[in-house]
Structures are given as C-alpha cells and as structure tokens.
Scaffold this active site. Structure first.
Site, short mmCIF file in Angstrom:
data_model
loop_
_atom_site.label_atom_id
_atom_site.label_comp_id
_atom_site.label_asym_id
_atom_site.label_seq_id
_atom_site.Cartn_x
_atom_site.Cartn_y
_atom_site.Cartn_z
N GLU A 111 10.43 6.66 7.32
CA GLU A 111 11.17 5.78 6.41
C GLU A 111 12.51 6.42 6.03
OE1 GLU A 111 9.05 3.84 3.21
OE2 GLU A 111 10.78 4.04 1.89
N GLU B 64 2.87 8.33 7.50
CA GLU B 64 4.22 8.09 6.98
C GLU B 64 4.63 9.25 6.09
OE1 GLU B 64 5.04 4.14 5.62
OE2 GLU B 64 6.56 4.83 4.20
N ASP C 156 -2.22 -5.91 -1.37
CA ASP C 156 -1.12 -6.88 -1.49
C ASP C 156 -1.59 -8.30 -1.27
OD1 ASP C 156 0.51 -4.59 -1.26
OD2 ASP C 156 0.75 -4.91 0.90
N HIS D 171 12.62 8.06 2.60
CA HIS D 171 11.79 9.27 2.51
C HIS D 171 12.50 10.45 3.17
CE1 HIS D 171 7.99 6.52 2.23
NE2 HIS D 171 8.88 6.26 1.30
N HIS E 49 -0.65 -4.10 2.97
CA HIS E 49 -1.77 -3.32 2.44
C HIS E 49 -2.86 -4.31 2.02
CE1 HIS E 49 1.81 -0.95 1.19
NE2 HIS E 49 1.07 0.11 1.24
CO LIG Z 1 7.39 3.11 3.70
CO LIG Z 2 9.99 4.04 0.15
#
Ligand SMILES: [Co+2]
Ligand SMILES: [Co+2]
Ligand SMILES: [Co+2]
Ligand SMILES: [Co+2]
Ligand SMILES: [Co+2]
Ligand SMILES: [Co+2]
Ligand SMILES: [Co+2]
Ligand SMILES: [Co+2]
Lengths: 435, 435, 435, 435
Positions: free
Chosen positions: D266, D230, D102, D269, D99
């Site tokens: 993910e 995502e 980051d 998730h 990101h």
């Molecule tokens: Co992720």
């Molecule tokens: Co996560």
C-alpha cells in the site's frame, strides 16, 4: 455510592519506598516546595473526556471499555457524574476539567443540549459542596458533531459560527457559575483539511471575531478566570491555525488580544509541532502568555496525539523548571489530558494512570526546585550572557548604537571575538544530578 | 572565457516535443502569461553558493566535485566569478543571488574580508555591463565561521553581534551598489542547540535590535529593495527563531517591523516546518508579507534540508496559484536555492539541474494561470464562503453582533445548520486537469 | 605525556552524592551486578572518530574545534594516538573502537594508506602494553572518500568493490592483530541516493558477495571475533540496505549468513528507522543476532543522526533490560558512538560527555537488574501469556491443529474469548519505581 | 435499483479534453498499452470498507455520512450490496475487495456472523451473474472487535487465535467460492501497543503458525489465488510485525513461507515506513514477492494513514515503471484502499474519488510505458552497471575471487577507481518528459 471502584481504597502518600501500586510515592500534597504547598504548585486536574467519556476506540477498532454509564440519556450522565466524583475523591485531586458534550448528552436542539449541560452542572455544584474538587476549566466541544466538520468559528457557513457562539455562551456561563479558574478554546476544527477549498485570510478574520465575542461576554458576565487558547498544529485537521505558541502569539498580536488571552500548552501538541514541551513553555513565558498546561505525552514513534500519561521524570523536570522560572502557573494548573490505553480495561487502570502521572509531576517539581535552590545551573547560564550586562552591551540593546557605530568599532579595535564552549554535556550532566 | 563548460551550447527554448536534455521545453521567457512575460513572473535566479561554492560534501563524506576555482585566494574567486557569469549566460537567466563568503575568501580581519567581497563585487559590476543577469538579492553568511557557532545577532557574546553587524553593513551596501532588488536575512544560527544554555527572551530582544539596525541603515543608505527574513524551523540549529511564516509574523508584530520586512519562503523549509509550500505562501499572502521564494524541494523521506531542484509540476502549480493570487512577487523572484546531488560531478549536471527546474516552474506557472483563466475553480471556492457575503454574515464579521445576540438567534430560529460537502476530490481532479 | 588534558585528573567513582562534575557518581567498575562486574556488563568503549577525528563541522559550518593533531601527516596521527590513550587512561575505560581513516592519514595509494594504518596500529599495540584499554572493534571507512560516493560493495563500478575489499582486508587483519573482539561493517553508502539510477537486486547480490568474502577471510586468518553489521535506515544515503535489524535479518537469511553475522545496534539508528532502541534489541535478541551496541541518542526534534551522548536513565533502563534478558552482550559492548556538540570546544567537554554517558549506563544497568531481581515485572508478563503454556496452547503452536479443527472447536464450545487489561499504565509505573 | 446515485450517469471515457468531472479523461479500458488492455494492466478494484462501510468519523468526530444502509441488520447489508454493485456498474470497474465485517453484521456468535457473511456473499454471487465486476480479494477483519484489541494470531490468549482462525476459514472459503484472485492478511493488531507487556519471539511464532494454517487450508480447499501479507509499520498498533516488505521477507524466510506468500503493498504504508512506494515495489520485485497493490496516498504532513485517493501522476508513474519491469501484477491488481474525505458527503463524491484515481493510474501507466518504449532511460541505467558484465565483474560476483585476490589486484594495478556522475538531475528531467 456506585460500585464501579469497588474494592479500591483512597490513594494515600506512602513515600518512595512503597511498593503499593495504588499509593503516591512522591505526590504529597501538603509538602512544601520552594515555600508553597505541592498541590498549589501543580493544581492537578482529571479530564472528564478521556477518563469518563472515551470508549477505547481507535481508527481501526471500536469501543473496548465496558462502562455502565455509556449511553445517551441524562440518567447515564448522572451515573457518570457520580463515578467521576468518586474517582476525584479516591485520588484526592483538587481539580477537574470538562467539555459540555462530555458531561451531558446532546439534545434535539441547542436549547435542549444546553439544558442538559446545565442539569449536570447543577449536580456538579451540589457535589462540590461535599467534595474538595474544583473546576480548573470548562470548554465547549466544537469538533465532534458533524455540523463542525468544516470548522466552528472558521466555518464557511456563518450559521455554524452562530451556533458555535451560542454553545460557547452556555459553557462560559456555566464555567463562571461553577467557579472555574479558566475557560479554554481548542480549535481542532479551526483549520483546514485541504487548502484547495480554503480562504485562510477570511477564516482568520472569523476566528478573531469569535475570540472577541468570547472576551467581551466574559467581561460582561463577570467571569474573572483566564481565557486560554490551546495550540495544536494538526489532528484532527490537516492544518490548525493555532499551530503552536508562537503562531498563536502572532494571531493575538494581529487582532490585539495579547493581553486578554493566554495559552494552554499540551505536551503532545508541542511534540506534534516539532518542539519540545519545555520549548513551548519557555516561548510562552518569554511572551507573557503562559496560562496553563495539559499534561500528557505522545508515543515517540507515532504521528498521532496519543495522550498517554506522563512518565518521564527527566523530561517533565525541564518543563517544571520553566514553570517555576515563570513564577508558576497562577490560575492555571496541570490538567491530565491523558487517557489510559484502549487495552487498559479495568477500573483500577484509571487510577494507575493518574497515580503514576501525579507521581511523575511531583518528583519533577521537586527536582526542578532542587536545581533552582542549588543555583549552580542558573549561575552557569547567567555567566554565558554576562557580556550583555556591560555598559556597551546595554547601549547596543537600548538602541544607542547604529550599524555605522558598530562597524567602526570592529575596525578600530580589530575585533575578532573568540567562541566559548556551550557546555551542553556539562549542563546535561548537572541536570541529571537532580532527576 | 574559461573552458569549464567547454562543448556546452547556450540553452534555448525548443518546445515540449524536444528531446534535447539541454533545451528548455517550457521556459520561454518572452511568452505572455496573464499579460506578463514569463520571465517577469518567475524572475529566476542562480544561487552562487550551491552552484559554485558547494564542494559536494555531506556529514559522512568530503568534497566530490573537482572545480578549478576551489581554493582560498582572490584569484580563485575571480575564476569562480568568470565561470558563474558563463553559466548565467548559458542559461540566459536574469538573476543571481550570493552571500559574501561565497564570492570571496575570508581575510585575516573583517576589514580584509570586506575588501575581498568588494573586489569581487566590482568584478560583478563590470560583468553586468555585458551580461543581462542582475542581482536578485545579497546576504551575509553569518553561520559558517566558528565565531557564529552560538549565533550572530543572538550570540551570548555582544562582540559577535557587533562583528555580524559590521559584516551585514558591508553586504547591504554592496547589494545596493549592485542594484540588488532585495536583501535577505537567514538566521541559521539564530536559535539554539540546547535550551539548557539559552535565554529565549534575551535572544529575541537581540534579534529585534539587529533587524532594527539593518532597517535603519537601509534607509540611511538609500537601499530601496525589500528586506526579507527567510523562515526555517531548524538545521543547522536544533531550533531556529524564524521557525515559519506565522512565527516570523509574530516576531515582526511584537517589535513593530511588520511593514518593513517580508518573508523569503523556501520550499524545503516549509516542509521541515511540517507545512506545505503553498500553505506558507498562502499564510504570507494573507498577512501581507510574501516577499520572495527559494525554489527547491526536499526529499520526502529525509529529515534534512536537501535543497534538490524542484521537479513536481503538480506541487509547484499550487504554489504558483498562491503567488498569482497575491499579485505576483513584486521585487522578489524564484531563487534556485538548490544544488545538484554530490554524485552529479559533471559541469553539464549544473545545467541539467537548472534547466529541469526552470521548466518545472514554467510549466507550473502556465498551469496555474490556466486554472485562474478557466475560473471554475475560483468560483467553486467563492461559492463555499458565499454566506459570509450576506448582510447577516457581514454584520457578524464587522462586530455588530454580541454573543447574546447570536445565542438569541439560534433559539429563535431553532438554528440547525447542515454540513455541505467540502468537495476535496472534485477540486483535486479539477486541478489535475491543468497539470 | 601531552599537555592537552593539562589540569584534568583521572576520573574516579565518588558515589551519587558527589557534586564533582568529573567524577563517576554511578559507574563503579568493580561493583557486582547480578553476579558480574559492572565493567564486564557494559564493556564501554570510546569511539576514535567522534572524539579525536571530528572537527565540529555541520552542514552549514566548518571546523569549530582547535586540536593540535588536526592535519594530514603521520606525526599528527601519532600525537592523536598519544592524546587518545591519555583520555582512555583518564576515563579508566576498558575499550576503544576505530575506523582505519580515523587513526591514520590516507596515502597516495591504497598500499601507502594501509601502511599508515599499520604504523599507527603498531603504536596502539605498544600503548596497550601499559594501558588497560583494549580494542572492542575495528572497521574500515568506506564512505568518506569520493571514490565511495556511489557505494563501496554496492558500487556500480566493480573496481570500487575491489578497492573496498582490499581496504577491509587490511583493517580486518589489524583488528585481529590488536586482539579486537569484533569487526563491524557499516554500510553508509550501501544504498542509494535516487532509485532512478539504481538496480536494487544487483546491488544486494554485490553486498552479499562482499560479506561472504569478509566471512571467509576472517576464518582464513583466524579472527575469532564477531562480524557485525550496523543497521541504519538512511543518512548519508537516502535509503540504506541495512535499514533496521529485521531488514538485516532478511538479508542474512536470503544469502545464508544468519549464523555468521550479528548486529551492532545504534540507538540513534533505531530512532531514524522509527523504532525504539529497546525494540531493535528485542528483535535482534529474538532472532539470535544481538551482537553489540552503539550507545548514543538522537535529538527528538531532528531528522539527523545527531550522535549525542545518552542521558536518559528511564530509556536506557529498558534497553539494559533487553540485554540482560539476552544473557548480556558476549563479545560485544557499549561503544559510545557519540560526540560532544560542536559548541563544546574545551578538552574537558570530551570528559563531560563520556562521564555523563557512563553514569547513565551504570545507573540504567543497576535499575534493569533491580527490575529483574525484584521479579514482579517478569511475573506480570509471563502471566499474560500463560494460556500458551496449556496443553491446547502448545498443541496449536506445535502444528497439531488444522484450521478445520480450530473452527470446529469454536462452534462446539461457542467460544467467545473476552479481552483482558493490557495493564500498560501499571507496568509503566512499576518500571518507574526502579529508575 | 436504489435511488442513491439518482441522476448520476455511467462514467465513460471522453478523452483528455473533456471537462466533464464525471468522465474518464485517461482511463480507456480497452486501449492497448505495451500489448495489453489498459484494464488488464491495472485491474482496478473498489474497496468495500472505505466506500460503503466507513461513516466519516475521525479521532475527534463521529459519523458525517448519511447513508440509508447504515445499521446493524441484514437488510441494511442487502441495501449496501445493492448500492455497491450500482457503483461498480456506474464506474465500469472490473473488481472489488471486501472484509467479512464490511459486508455483513456481526452476529451473537461466530457461527451467526459467518452465516451473515455467507448470506451476503451469495447475493454477491448472484449479482456477479449480471455485473462484470469480479472479486480481486477477500479478507477477514481481525482488528475492529474488542476481542482482537491485543492481537489476533499474536494474542496472548490462545482462544483469540482460535477464534481468528475460524473466522479466516470462513472468509477464505467464501473468497474461493466467489472466484477471488487473492486472499489478503493485514495484521493491524499483530504487533504491540507497548513492548512492556510483549514477548516478541513468542508472538512471531504464533503468527507463523497462523500463516501456516492458512496456507494449508487454502491448498486443502483448492483455493488457487495468491496469499498476500499487507505490510504496514504501525497504526493502529504502535509497532506492527509486518513493518515493510523487507521485514515481511525476513519473516517469510525464517519460517519457510517465501514461496507461498507475497505482498500486497500500500502506498500510504510505504510512506509510514519511511519509504517511497516505488521503493517497496522495487524491493518486492527483486525478492520475488510482489503480489498486489493498495492504491492511495497519505497526506505529506500527517503521521496518519489517511488513505486518500492517488492524485500525483509523477509519483504513480515511478510505481508503474516498477510494476511493468516486474512483468505486471499477475493475479494482483490496484485496489483503491482509499476513501473520500469525511467532508465529502455527497454520493457524487464517491465517484469523484474513483474517477480521479483511475485517471491518475491510467495516465501513469501510459507514461511508464512510454518511458520503457522510448528506451533512453533504461539504457542509461544499464550503462551505469556495465562493469559488472565484464568477465572480471562476473568472476567476482560468482565467488571466484577471494579477498586476497582482490587486494593483490589493487596492489598490482595500483587501482584507483574514479567516481562517475550519478546523473540524478538528468534522469529526473528525462522522466519528467513523460509525465
Ligand atoms: Co491497505
Ligand atoms: Co492505509
Ligand atoms: Co489538550
Ligand atoms: Co492531545
Ligand atoms: Co534558502
Ligand atoms: Co534549504
Ligand atoms: Co554507529
Ligand atoms: Co549514528
């Protein structure tokens, strides 16, 4: 007088018809309920940490709140204390609770940290001379600093145990000095992140040793409040040893503390342990270890301990019923272990949270009292168990019958007991008449 | 010899390379693991109920299985017993478990029901003369009949308590007569559907009274097996009193049964209580109440107790590690409290479930033994707690230090303990070397 | 006139002060709320299955209810129909709902089963000449019989698809003949028990084909009610394709059914999908597929679809708010997809469940209407989004700005938008003024 | 060369027998699996945020890690970049992800922030001249700063939308410049904390508008990577609009993006959405929107997104099976969206996490490939659906039969399809032969 709550007037009781969002609609402290002042039933408290120390962060975002007292100096801590007592006065709330690290900055050594805590505690003491707000309980923060990442009492390193013990000694003495009614132990790091690196038996023995030290020191210094463990199943740890009331009871019994320690039961922690709040209260009451309450609620869809303010009168009524049946909370009370959401940025939001929460408690107390005074509900439950009051029921309960005796009776009487309606819907509707 | 398993040959060990779906690839009963036969470590058992009595229903659908022994007569029960021992022989399994109602039909009175159970038990006894399969445990079904809908021991009607007691007496005596190693109490109805109609304290006293009757009768009749409580948090009841191992321990301590009763721990029940299976084993082991195991698994996305066969070697290895560290299961064993899915209609499916499950247990046992024999892992964990073995660590643990002592030491040494890595990833990888 | 409800009088509205447990305290069908009769807002329905066909079983226990109509003959079905309409009359309820298999026994062939359903439907038609109760919706049971264990439309065997299609044709035509307002498809077996034996893409195509057949047949036979899919994430299947409203919408869009099919949203199914009920309503409303509602609630600690009667006014008020904002439910209504607990054995319990549920709906409707009529709440929410009503907000929304445009504006204006309070506690307290 | 990883040697493949904890036992990048290099199958990536930016905090505790690059200056960011590429080289890993926030500190204005990101990106570009590590994907952090507390694209304030758009433009362009294969949108704040202050329809329109801007800008600047959403159901928000793959698909279809955008799925998730990971992969594959993967795992008892490294070969094998059946991940890969636990303080722990994770992926890839190459499993599944390949099955699927046709066939043939075993246990055991 700071200007943080500028423009906000003291919150007054205005009755159910009021549309003033910063008035109490139900919380009327001197109103008598079942022969006791409402305030004396509820004994509500503001939690210092959520209300003054929390910055609005979550796992994916940082500080959202903008408070003039955020900072690491004692001056910041003094300003925080000023604002805190201003809120207590605005809310006209009789109690507050704190951790040592909420009220004063950590120093370069434990000695300095302890002095900082003492400094602010003395400010509290002075403020309590003019404010009516008292200390419901104090506690030590044994979870935020990285030294406690693997536990405080249950740390694999005995030096951390020692450090934690010294920290507790300070807060326990300050709690006594401030006239606190209770001292709470919450073991957020007393558990494990992975069983792979953990010796459960060893850690339980450490935890018991720690509690024993606290009990003995409390006696030694003449602290006459309750010592409370706050059950929680997980978060921050993957597993916490004080999982729920029943688990804490087993721990207390194993080490012989069951007459020395009670539970501080939090709504959201009950939920995380897959119990209802009223269940935890009922269990604690039946075991004689119901000490105090942390009032809040969890979001129903979240797996986190969201610490929202209570807002459901039907749910809280069931909790108050258990408390009233327990004879009240004694030295305990209702600590709002609750925080406004991180998007609730405004000073007024701190009041909205507490005002709404207090009104829910007040309305629920009145509903629970009405259920008991009406009597229909209690009679229905008693009737269900009436058979155990008969001579034969009592003889069985008292151990005057053997398995052979009972089997012989079944045969002789050709016993074939018939089920009776559990009346759940009737009872739910009956409760709904009062909420 | 029935023709139910027609065409299916006895299951043999063929080694890991075999692609025969009805061969053992890892379960090799006489193979020595840490000085003991594999079979003596695992002591696996077939559960009569899931394998022979379950009809394939779920909350939205009825019977899917088509078994010639489904029916209410004793002849049906005899056929069922024949097929059961045929399966035991095909699997070469050393144990089985049963409830009274699985093996024989309920009669018009308890006396008749008990006679039916006795009739089939005598058939079992005869079959055990030629089969090598033995009884791991027996138990009474105190949950299916509507008379138990509000509890057995904890029923508000004492006559139901009495009826249940008489039923248990019969099964306990039969369990002794068949040489059973354990007697299990599972309290699926000992709890509540709604707290609104429930007196928890009263019901706990009833439950304790019931256990006491069982313990005394077991002594009186010379039953020398273990008496086991099987924890489960809920299902079928909303809340069950035997929530998890820690809760059961508290109950045993409260009523003084902690030396008389141990736990039968089921994988899926641990999961429902929001624990890992290995956690429940570790807790029971540390409390001295690890008795036996119900092997199965829950679906990870379901909130039900799905009772699937175990199929994860990594997970079961962690469980076996705890069991080996406990010194094994003693008189306990691994009961497959597991059923093939309701779509698994074929007789062969009953074998696929058990063969796969046994291979997972065998492979996991060997992996856990390899971890222990390698020693790296145990050393890493011991090193973490080494500080508690020092003289000062021991002095603290033994109660030779007060809070004042510890606080003085922090001040004097300016103690500032530094955290050390918990090494979770290293340990996980280390374990993965063996699975 | 049967004697099943002997001694129970028709339920009347008696007002909030009534302590008669079999009176309506809030449900007053002709009372006007926001310009419409209360009954026309709620359109409540009794569910035939839970109320007349369910026997009280659970996964660990069999039938608890003792009903004279339990049995497999058409005579039993006729008696059941008599009692059903007696309950409808006692409750003065305007609607009911049914599955084919609830109302009539399965025959030896589908033709015979269909004739049985038709026979009872004709009895319904005659009863509807004298009763005011109408059909809210009909549906086919494509889940109980073992032939559907692996799916109906999504079965790997096309013959099962065909059988299911023929069964639906019959119920769809009967629903039309009885003047039903809706036809519901609930896909309890349209999903999988294990992904290991499942081709998701293939099964989705089958499901779409099935829906297409139903849509076309409805048009062909002149059925002018709504066709509804009832989302549910799991149970009885491990995963169900109609997971939640958003998932159903994606399915409808993929196959082009979004204007032909709406959703029947059940409270407990929302909960199982980790949503609040009001969330599912709001999503469906925003997508234009809010069709009807199955009113009930789940136990908060259970992972099952417990289908209890609604009893929380605060929760149901939030749902009614969404429905009123949607302009009501149109041809839909509130079907009580709810059953009394298995311990609620008495005929009166069937009334307690519905009376309490209806009162909760009525009270919630009035609270939601009061919130809207008061206007404070809606104004607060509108104010939050006011920026999007400005010309620049609208220009962005209409696609008149590119990423380059927006970036240029940030640079040019040195844009640094400041967060504003989300006011959650204020809004929660505001809502609490009305419940 | 920094000294952060002093003493740690590059990780090499040493084979399954190695007991070196910092060697690959299964990950052998050039080993051919089903005709492709292992590295080209997995395309593994280090996540910059968890590995270099996360400080070890949790909701109850602050920073535990002690890293020389923690701080707010560009010099800190440069040091962080140095260490990052040192880790990439030590691991010999082909990809990383980041990101904007980051890699570089936020400045006083967006312009300054963007310049900071650009500065570090140029350092990355230079490092990539000598390192083999490439960019799998870039993304903008639209969740940490308090300006995004109420959403980025879905904020009630359009200025926040604009700010977010400008931030994404910068990262998208940098991602293109660095040769990134994908650009990811994760909407952690695109959802709501309370439905009470939220207009779902309005916010969905905003979100669609935002995606459209991104798609158009990507085309305009010649970014030829994949654009990925995502999915995540909740956390940090109470409800997130990108709940799961099926929900994202419905959103893409509604606004016409289904050919422009795919999913980055993910593991954790999926679990939070009450799905298995392999389910989400299978759904995305069947809908043509499987783009990339975030490899990690959640703790089974936690309700949080714990982002642990993957460690279960059986589970990951099922995921790889879906990916291989999808024809691989194309431009996607396996990003380790995983962090070492907060107690894993040591530099070496960062390697343990990745080495163990990569070995699990490699072992799982090989197992999945072996299942496919063996063929027994695929044949069993195909056989289950064989009926749909018959002419009549195809005729139904192609829409050549009406409901009337099908009903007529049931009647004519007296169709009574019989269920067949779903073979779940057989299939589970079969899979277990390969893991
Ligand atoms: Co992720
Ligand atoms: Co996560
Ligand atoms: Co608390
Ligand atoms: Co909490
Ligand atoms: Co069991
Ligand atoms: Co079970
Ligand atoms: Co429903
Ligand atoms: Co339901």
């Amino acid at each position: 007088m700071t200007d943080f709550f500028k423009g906000i007037s003291p919150v007054k009781f205005e009755g159910p018809q009021s549309s003033n969002p910063l008035a109490y609609r139900f919380y009327n402290k001197d109103e008598m309920v079942m022969g006791k002042r409402m305030e004396d039933h509820i004994r509500p408290a503001v939690a210092y940490w959520h209300t003054f120390a929390w910055e609005g962060g979550d796992p994916f975002g940082g500080r959202t709140f903008d408070r003039p007292w955020f900072g690491d100096s004692l001056d910041h801590a003094r300003l925080k204390a000023d604002v805190a007592f201003e809120l207590f006065d605005l809310l006209d709330i009789p109690f507050f609770c704190f951790h040592d690290r909420d009220i004063a900055p950590e120093g370069a050594s434990l000695a300095e940290s302890n002095r900082n805590v003492r400094t602010i505690a003395e400010i509290f003491a002075r403020k309590m001379e003019t404010s009516r707000t008292r200390l419901l309980w104090g506690t030590a923060n044994l979870f935020s600093n990285r030294r406690y990442m693997s536990g405080a009492a249950t740390n694999p390193d005995p030096d951390v145990f020692v450090y934690a013990a010294a920290q507790v000694k300070n807060v326990l003495e300050i709690t006594r000095d401030l006239g606190g009614s209770n001292y709470v132990l919450w073991g957020g790091r007393e558990g494990y992140e992975t069983l792979l690196n953990t010796k459960i038996g060893q850690e339980m023995d450490q935890m018991a040793r720690f509690i024993d030290l606290v009990i003995n020191h409390a006696k030694k210094i003449g602290f006459d409040g309750q010592i409370l463990i706050e059950p929680k199943p997980q978060e921050p740890s993957k597993h916490q040893y004080d999982f729920d009331v029943a688990t804490v009871y087993g721990f207390l019994k194993k080490y012989g503390f069951e007459n020395e320690v009670k539970c501080n039961i939090e709504v959201g922690h009950a939920f995380l342990a897959n119990h209802s709040f009223e269940h935890e209260l009922a269990v604690a009451s039946s075991l004689g270890i119901l000490g105090s309450v942390d009032a809040n609620r969890n979001d129903l869809q979240s797996g986190w301990d969201t610490d929202q303010f209570p807002n459901s009168v039907p749910e809280t009524t069931l909790a108050f019923y258990q408390i009233l049946k327990n004879g009240g909370l004694g030295k305990g009370g209702f600590n709002f272990d609750a925080k406004v959401r991180r998007q609730s940025l405004d000073p007024a939001d701190l009041l909205h949270g507490h005002v709404g929460g207090l009104d829910v408690l007040a309305r629920s107390l009145k509903a629970a009292a009405a259920i008991i005074e009406d009597g229909t509900y209690d009679k229905a439950v008693d009737a269900r168990y009436a058979g155990w009051q008969t001579p034969e029921g009592q003889a069985i309960l008292k151990g005057q019958r053997s398995l052979d005796d009972l089997a012989a009776r079944v045969e002789k009487e050709n016993l074939d007991p018939q089920p009776r309606s559990g009346q759940q819907e009737y009872l739910e509707n009956l409760i709904n008449r009062f909420v």
